[in-house]
Design an enzyme around this catalytic site. Structure first.
Site, PDB file in Angstrom:
ATOM      1  N   CYS A   1      -4.896  -2.805   2.847  1.00 13.55           N
ATOM      2  CA  CYS A   1      -4.608  -2.753   4.282  1.00 13.55           C
ATOM      3  C   CYS A   1      -5.802  -3.010   5.194  1.00 13.55           C
ATOM      4  O   CYS A   1      -6.195  -4.143   5.374  1.00 13.55           O
ATOM      5  CB  CYS A   1      -3.915  -1.449   4.655  1.00 13.55           C
ATOM      6  SG  CYS A   1      -3.169  -1.571   6.296  1.00 13.55           S
TER       7      CYS A   1
ATOM      8  N   LYS B   1      -9.425   2.411  -1.816  1.00 13.54           N
ATOM      9  CA  LYS B   1      -9.641   1.850  -0.469  1.00 13.54           C
ATOM     10  C   LYS B   1     -10.976   2.276   0.132  1.00 13.54           C
ATOM     11  O   LYS B   1     -11.286   3.476   0.196  1.00 13.54           O
ATOM     12  CB  LYS B   1      -8.490   2.283   0.446  1.00 13.54           C
ATOM     13  CG  LYS B   1      -8.462   1.636   1.818  1.00 13.54           C
ATOM     14  CD  LYS B   1      -7.179   2.065   2.546  1.00 13.54           C
ATOM     15  CE  LYS B   1      -7.002   1.401   3.895  1.00 13.54           C
ATOM     16  NZ  LYS B   1      -5.720   1.822   4.525  1.00 13.54           N
TER      17      LYS B   1
ATOM     18  N   ASN C   1       0.306  -1.067   5.506  1.00 21.23           N
ATOM     19  CA  ASN C   1       1.221  -0.315   6.375  1.00 21.23           C
ATOM     20  C   ASN C   1       0.594  -0.381   7.759  1.00 21.23           C
ATOM     21  O   ASN C   1      -0.407   0.296   8.012  1.00 21.23           O
ATOM     22  CB  ASN C   1       1.300   1.168   5.983  1.00 21.23           C
ATOM     23  CG  ASN C   1       2.121   1.447   4.740  1.00 21.23           C
ATOM     24  OD1 ASN C   1       3.271   1.858   4.810  1.00 21.23           O
ATOM     25  ND2 ASN C   1       1.515   1.250   3.586  1.00 21.23           N
TER      26      ASN C   1
ATOM     27  N   GLU D   1       0.854  -1.193   0.000  1.00 20.84           N
ATOM     28  CA  GLU D   1       0.000   0.000   0.000  1.00 20.84           C
ATOM     29  C   GLU D   1       0.890   1.242   0.000  1.00 20.84           C
ATOM     30  O   GLU D   1       1.947   1.240   0.632  1.00 20.84           O
ATOM     31  CB  GLU D   1      -0.844  -0.024   1.294  1.00 20.84           C
ATOM     32  CG  GLU D   1      -1.631   1.248   1.577  1.00 20.84           C
ATOM     33  CD  GLU D   1      -2.174   1.303   3.024  1.00 20.84           C
ATOM     34  OE1 GLU D   1      -1.467   0.840   3.953  1.00 20.84           O
ATOM     35  OE2 GLU D   1      -3.284   1.815   3.199  1.00 20.84           O
TER      36      GLU D   1
ATOM     37  N   ASN E   1      -6.794   6.451  -1.604  1.00 22.59           N
ATOM     38  CA  ASN E   1      -5.740   5.475  -1.329  1.00 22.59           C
ATOM     39  C   ASN E   1      -6.014   4.338  -2.314  1.00 22.59           C
ATOM     40  O   ASN E   1      -6.961   3.571  -2.138  1.00 22.59           O
ATOM     41  CB  ASN E   1      -5.845   5.028   0.135  1.00 22.59           C
ATOM     42  CG  ASN E   1      -4.676   4.169   0.558  1.00 22.59           C
ATOM     43  OD1 ASN E   1      -4.001   3.573  -0.286  1.00 22.59           O
ATOM     44  ND2 ASN E   1      -4.451   4.080   1.855  1.00 22.59           N
TER      45      ASN E   1
ATOM     46  N   GLU F   1      -5.687   8.800   7.970  1.00 23.73           N
ATOM     47  CA  GLU F   1      -6.305   8.403   6.690  1.00 23.73           C
ATOM     48  C   GLU F   1      -7.701   8.987   6.530  1.00 23.73           C
ATOM     49  O   GLU F   1      -8.102   9.360   5.430  1.00 23.73           O
ATOM     50  CB  GLU F   1      -6.358   6.869   6.585  1.00 23.73           C
ATOM     51  CG  GLU F   1      -4.996   6.257   6.347  1.00 23.73           C
ATOM     52  CD  GLU F   1      -5.110   4.825   5.861  1.00 23.73           C
ATOM     53  OE1 GLU F   1      -5.692   4.592   4.800  1.00 23.73           O
ATOM     54  OE2 GLU F   1      -4.599   3.939   6.563  1.00 23.73           O
TER      55      GLU F   1
HETATM   56  N1  CDT Z   1      -2.833   1.417   6.517  1.00 25.30           N
HETATM   57  C1  CDT Z   1      -3.740   0.846   7.314  1.00 25.30           C
HETATM   58  O1  CDT Z   1      -4.900   0.694   6.928  1.00 25.30           O
HETATM   59  N2  CDT Z   1      -3.347   0.464   8.554  1.00 25.30           N
HETATM   60  C2  CDT Z   1      -4.229  -0.063   9.550  1.00 25.30           C
HETATM   61  C3  CDT Z   1      -3.765   0.275  10.911  1.00 25.30           C
HETATM   62  C4  CDT Z   1      -4.367   1.492  11.338  1.00 25.30           C
HETATM   63  S1  CDT Z   1      -4.737   1.557  13.008  1.00 25.30           S
HETATM   64  C5  CDT Z   1      -5.227   3.138  13.151  1.00 25.30           C
HETATM   65  C6  CDT Z   1      -4.423  -1.551   9.530  1.00 25.30           C
HETATM   66  O2  CDT Z   1      -5.576  -1.975   9.628  1.00 25.30           O
HETATM   67  O3  CDT Z   1      -3.440  -2.289   9.491  1.00 25.30           O
END
Ligand code: CDT
Length: 303
Positions: free
Chosen positions: A171, A126, A196, A46, A109, A145
């Site tokens: 993600c 996303k 991430n 991502e 995203n 985000e």
């Molecule tokens: N990038 C992403 O979506 N990361 C989220 C963690 C965010 S927690 C505020 C994940 O679900 O891994």
């Protein structure tokens, strides 16, 4: 049997000031390694072209937009497309997309599927945006985000790709069962996704010690319950004061992990995937048309 050799190309940390050209050079090196190992498809993370910028509160929109792509490919990303075309490899790429719709700038995203001829054949934006929209200056880093991105407007889909049916997610989508089920119902045999994931969530640390477990748990459940391969690829390692979870892997429709990255840096890992296994399972235990009881599922789509 229909086999496709899929590689994950995990990326280690990307510094805030690292150029697109430098990141693309790292990705090209991994494309070449994946090709030398027989890969036909390579999955990148991502937001693969930049540091995970939603960790920073930025007042100036130009500073924000500097992390976004206005065109794809661009001068900086074209070498990736050209190398993939030269090698005859398809790929999944996550990036921040700035699109102007009816004169209004939209920030997504985004992920794309690019086929072996270098043509973009699928796009996904996303849907499940995690984190918060408000400024939390007391935190060591943030997860903005919900502040920087619009909710994706394209939904979950499935594309004919590399001899099979591929779906895309990004993600946080991987934590939601509906993500996989919608794509499975659209015929997806492989779901590719990048992530991430900070191993410490400053405002909600209660599950920090389980971040690696939850990462695999949700993807393995999604793969098994929907008879599909799931390929999850991290941006990993210590990035600008935030440690990002590694553990990138390829999961078979049995729910088993069949390939996994061993480091938290730039790393290629690969597996030969038998797509006919998905069809086999969908004629047996997970024959959706035969066994689902949708009259009992209505609440899932009610507000
Ligand atoms: N990038 C992403 O979506 N990361 C989220 C963690 C965010 S927690 C505020 C994940 O679900 O891994």
């Amino acid at each position: 049997a229909r086999h496709v050799n899929i590689a994950g190309a995990q990326l280690g940390p990307i510094a805030r000031n690292e150029s697109r050209q430098s990141v693309v050079a790292r990705m090209i090196e991994m494309l070449r390694e994946a090709h030398s190992r027989g890969a036909e498809v390579v999955v990148f993370p991502e937001l693969a072209l930049t540091s995970f910028f939603p960790r920073w509160w930025m007042e100036n929109q130009d500073d924000v937009d500097a992390f976004f792509e206005r065109e794809m490919p661009s001068a900086a990303t074209r070498p990736l497309f050209e190398t993939a075309q030269e090698l005859g490899i398809g790929f999944y790429l996550g990036y921040a997309e700035l699109a102007v719709e009816d004169g209004t700038p939209k920030h997504y995203n985004t992920a794309i599927l690019v086929d072996r001829s270098g043509t973009i054949v699928g796009k996904y934006r996303k849907v499940h945006l995690p984190g918060h929209a408000d400024h939390r200056p007391h935190m060591p880093y943030q997860h903005l985000e919900k502040h920087y991105f619009d909710v994706g407007d394209l939904g979950f889909d499935s594309w004919d790709f590399a001899g099979g049916k591929f779906g895309m997610a990004i993600c946080n989508d991987r934590r939601w069962p509906e993500t996989y089920r919608v794509m499975a119902l659209k015929g997806a045999e492989v779901v590719v996704l990048g992530y991430n994931t900070p191993t410490h969530i400053p405002w909600e640390p209660v599950y920090d010690h389980l971040s690696a477990f939850h990462n695999h748990l949700c993807m393995q459940a999604g793969a098994y319950q929907n008879s599909m391969y799931v390929v999850g690829v991290a941006k990993a390692g210590p990035e600008e004061g935030s440690n990002l979870l590694a553990g990138s892997c390829i999961i078979a429709p049995s729910g088993e992990i069949v390939a996994m990255a061993a480091t938290s840096g730039d790393e290629v890992f690969a597996a030969k995937c038998d797509l006919d296994i998905c069809l086999y399972n969908r004629k047996a235990m997970f024959n959706f048309a035969e066994h689902r009881q949708v009259q009992h599922y209505g609440i899932i789509t009610a507000h």
